[in-house]
Design a protein around this motif. Structure first.
Motif, PDB file in Angstrom:
ATOM      1  N   TYR A   1      15.935   7.266  -3.581  1.00 57.09           N
ATOM      2  CA  TYR A   1      14.996   7.668  -4.626  1.00 57.09           C
ATOM      3  C   TYR A   1      15.433   9.016  -5.206  1.00 57.09           C
ATOM      4  CZ  TYR A   1      10.595  10.275  -5.602  1.00 57.09           C
ATOM      5  OH  TYR A   1       9.614  11.080  -6.105  1.00 57.09           O
TER       6      TYR A   1
ATOM      7  N   GLN B   1       6.257   0.777 -10.690  1.00 54.73           N
ATOM      8  CA  GLN B   1       7.672   0.985 -10.947  1.00 54.73           C
ATOM      9  C   GLN B   1       8.162  -0.146 -11.841  1.00 54.73           C
ATOM     10  OE1 GLN B   1       9.829   1.561  -7.243  1.00 54.73           O
ATOM     11  NE2 GLN B   1       8.435   3.181  -6.565  1.00 54.73           N
TER      12      GLN B   1
ATOM     13  N   TYR C   1      16.806  -0.398  -4.598  1.00 58.45           N
ATOM     14  CA  TYR C   1      16.358  -1.299  -3.546  1.00 58.45           C
ATOM     15  C   TYR C   1      17.443  -2.356  -3.329  1.00 58.45           C
ATOM     16  CZ  TYR C   1      11.597   0.496  -4.356  1.00 58.45           C
ATOM     17  OH  TYR C   1      10.486   1.294  -4.482  1.00 58.45           O
TER      18      TYR C   1
ATOM     19  N   PHE D   1       7.932  -3.362   0.606  1.00 55.25           N
ATOM     20  CA  PHE D   1       7.575  -4.754   0.340  1.00 55.25           C
ATOM     21  C   PHE D   1       7.617  -5.551   1.635  1.00 55.25           C
ATOM     22  CE2 PHE D   1       7.763  -5.148  -4.320  1.00 55.25           C
ATOM     23  CZ  PHE D   1       8.380  -3.964  -4.669  1.00 55.25           C
TER      24      PHE D   1
ATOM     25  N   VAL E   1       0.862  -1.182   0.000  1.00 58.39           N
ATOM     26  CA  VAL E   1       0.000   0.000   0.000  1.00 58.39           C
ATOM     27  C   VAL E   1       0.895   1.227   0.000  1.00 58.39           C
ATOM     28  CG1 VAL E   1      -1.967  -1.095   1.093  1.00 58.39           C
ATOM     29  CG2 VAL E   1      -0.213  -0.038   2.515  1.00 58.39           C
ATOM     30  N   GLY E   2       0.473   2.243  -0.707  1.00 61.68           N
ATOM     31  CA  GLY E   2       1.278   3.451  -0.786  1.00 61.68           C
ATOM     32  C   GLY E   2       0.453   4.626  -1.261  1.00 61.68           C
TER      33      GLY E   2
ATOM     34  N   ASN F   1       1.874   3.774  -8.161  1.00 64.20           N
ATOM     35  CA  ASN F   1       2.878   2.919  -7.548  1.00 64.20           C
ATOM     36  C   ASN F   1       3.444   1.900  -8.530  1.00 64.20           C
ATOM     37  OD1 ASN F   1       2.890   4.065  -4.959  1.00 64.20           O
ATOM     38  ND2 ASN F   1       1.020   2.981  -4.425  1.00 64.20           N
TER      39      ASN F   1
ATOM     40  N   GLY G   1       7.162   8.008  -3.822  1.00 67.14           N
ATOM     41  CA  GLY G   1       8.493   7.422  -3.891  1.00 67.14           C
ATOM     42  C   GLY G   1       8.547   5.957  -3.538  1.00 67.14           C
ATOM     43  N   LYS G   2       9.065   5.670  -2.372  1.00 63.85           N
ATOM     44  CA  LYS G   2       9.460   4.304  -2.074  1.00 63.85           C
ATOM     45  C   LYS G   2       8.274   3.363  -1.943  1.00 63.85           C
ATOM     46  CE  LYS G   2       9.496   5.045   2.914  1.00 63.85           C
ATOM     47  NZ  LYS G   2      10.357   5.100   4.122  1.00 63.85           N
ATOM     48  N   LEU G   3       8.516   2.112  -2.293  1.00 65.78           N
ATOM     49  CA  LEU G   3       7.574   1.042  -2.054  1.00 65.78           C
ATOM     50  C   LEU G   3       8.084   0.222  -0.877  1.00 65.78           C
ATOM     51  CD1 LEU G   3       6.987  -0.223  -5.707  1.00 65.78           C
ATOM     52  CD2 LEU G   3       5.581   1.383  -4.398  1.00 65.78           C
TER      53      LEU G   3
ATOM     54  N   PRO H   1      12.134  -6.777  -1.481  1.00 62.39           N
ATOM     55  CA  PRO H   1      13.080  -5.674  -1.674  1.00 62.39           C
ATOM     56  C   PRO H   1      12.916  -4.613  -0.599  1.00 62.39           C
ATOM     57  CG  PRO H   1      12.012  -6.264  -3.739  1.00 62.39           C
ATOM     58  CD  PRO H   1      11.289  -7.002  -2.664  1.00 62.39           C
TER      59      PRO H   1
ATOM     60  N   PHE I   1      13.772  -0.601   0.316  1.00 60.64           N
ATOM     61  CA  PHE I   1      14.065   0.685  -0.296  1.00 60.64           C
ATOM     62  C   PHE I   1      15.393   1.238   0.219  1.00 60.64           C
ATOM     63  CE2 PHE I   1      13.343   4.841  -1.975  1.00 60.64           C
ATOM     64  CZ  PHE I   1      13.735   5.734  -1.004  1.00 60.64           C
TER      65      PHE I   1
ATOM     66  N   TYR J   1      14.799   4.613  -8.547  1.00 61.97           N
ATOM     67  CA  TYR J   1      14.835   4.066  -7.187  1.00 61.97           C
ATOM     68  C   TYR J   1      15.902   2.983  -7.104  1.00 61.97           C
ATOM     69  CZ  TYR J   1      10.027   5.755  -7.838  1.00 61.97           C
ATOM     70  OH  TYR J   1       8.919   6.501  -8.161  1.00 61.97           O
TER      71      TYR J   1
END
Lengths: 115, 114
Positions: free
Chosen positions: B48, B103, B35, A105, A90-91, B101, A101-103, B43, B45, B33
């Motif tokens: 970025y 990527q 990771y 996981f 979720v983001g 989201n 930006g970041k995901l 992965p 982060f 990005y």
């Protein structure tokens, strides 16, 4: 980012429909739900993304109930090549459709499809 | 093939050496990005970029790690004085503005520190 919980592993057989459920109890108003697939020694691949109700594309469907505290990825008629790790994330996405930006996981669900 | 390329695909080095990885994103993508992924984990982060600006860095990115994206095109990730704990797959991803989201990940660089 809201934490997600999904089963560690699932087994299925070729031709069956697979449903992988993800819990995200602390999902925020601007959070979108996204699923990725990853094969060994490859980078993750985007599958589908949604905010509420149902989203469908050429490979999967995503079901999101009204409270948005969970979501279900549905893979119709799986084949051996669908054996992979599936990640629920979720983001936040802003009004312009851009993420922040970041995901994040989790460990993902290892799906094994048997002949 | 997503269109994101990474080089090298594999790198074996001895502890204490410096290594540098390169990522070439999809050309029209302004976001890039990095990771890191270890065996059995998703992965994590690292950092970025939006164009050439580095907008966020994870706490995982210690002082030994540095990333650049000169001119907003390709990016490099350098690890100085490598440690065995740095052994992992380093993944690069890129995305265009308005992609939510989604990527696009490269194939990764597998680092082994002996």
């Amino acid at each position: 980012l809201a934490k997600t919980t999904q089963p560690i592993s699932m087994d299925s057989y070729e031709g069956q429909e697979v449903n992988i459920t993800c819990s995200h109890n602390n999902i925020a108003t601007n959070d979108y739900i996204t699923w990725y697939q990853q094969f060994p020694s490859q980078g993750p691949r985007f599958i589908i993304q949604g905010y509420k109700t149902k989203v469908t594309n050429e490979v999967a469907s995503l079901f999101i109930p009204a409270d948005r505290k969970s979501s279900t990825l549905s893979l119709p008629r799986v084949s051996l090549s669908d054996t992979a790790v599936y990640y629920c994330l979720v983001g936040v996405i802003n009004a312009g459709g851009t993420s922040y930006g970041k995901l994040t996981f989790g460990q993902g669900t290892i799906l094994t499809v048997h002949p | 093939d997503t269109g994101v390329s990474q080089d090298p695909r594999h790198k074996i080095t001895k502890r204490g050496q410096n290594v540098t990885f390169r990522c070439d994103p999809i050309s029209e993508h302004n976001r890039l990005y990095w990771y890191r992924q270890t065996l059995g984990q998703g992965p994590e982060f690292l950092t970025y970029f939006q164009n050439e600006a580095q907008l966020e860095k994870s706490r995982l990115l210690s002082d030994r790690f540095s990333a650049e994206r000169p001119k907003g095109s390709f990016s490099t990730l350098e690890i100085q004085r490598t440690e065995q704990g740095d052994s992992a797959m380093y993944l690069c991803a890129s995305s265009p503005r308005g992609a939510g989201n989604e990527q696009f990940f490269g194939p990764g660089t597998r680092l082994t520190v002996l």
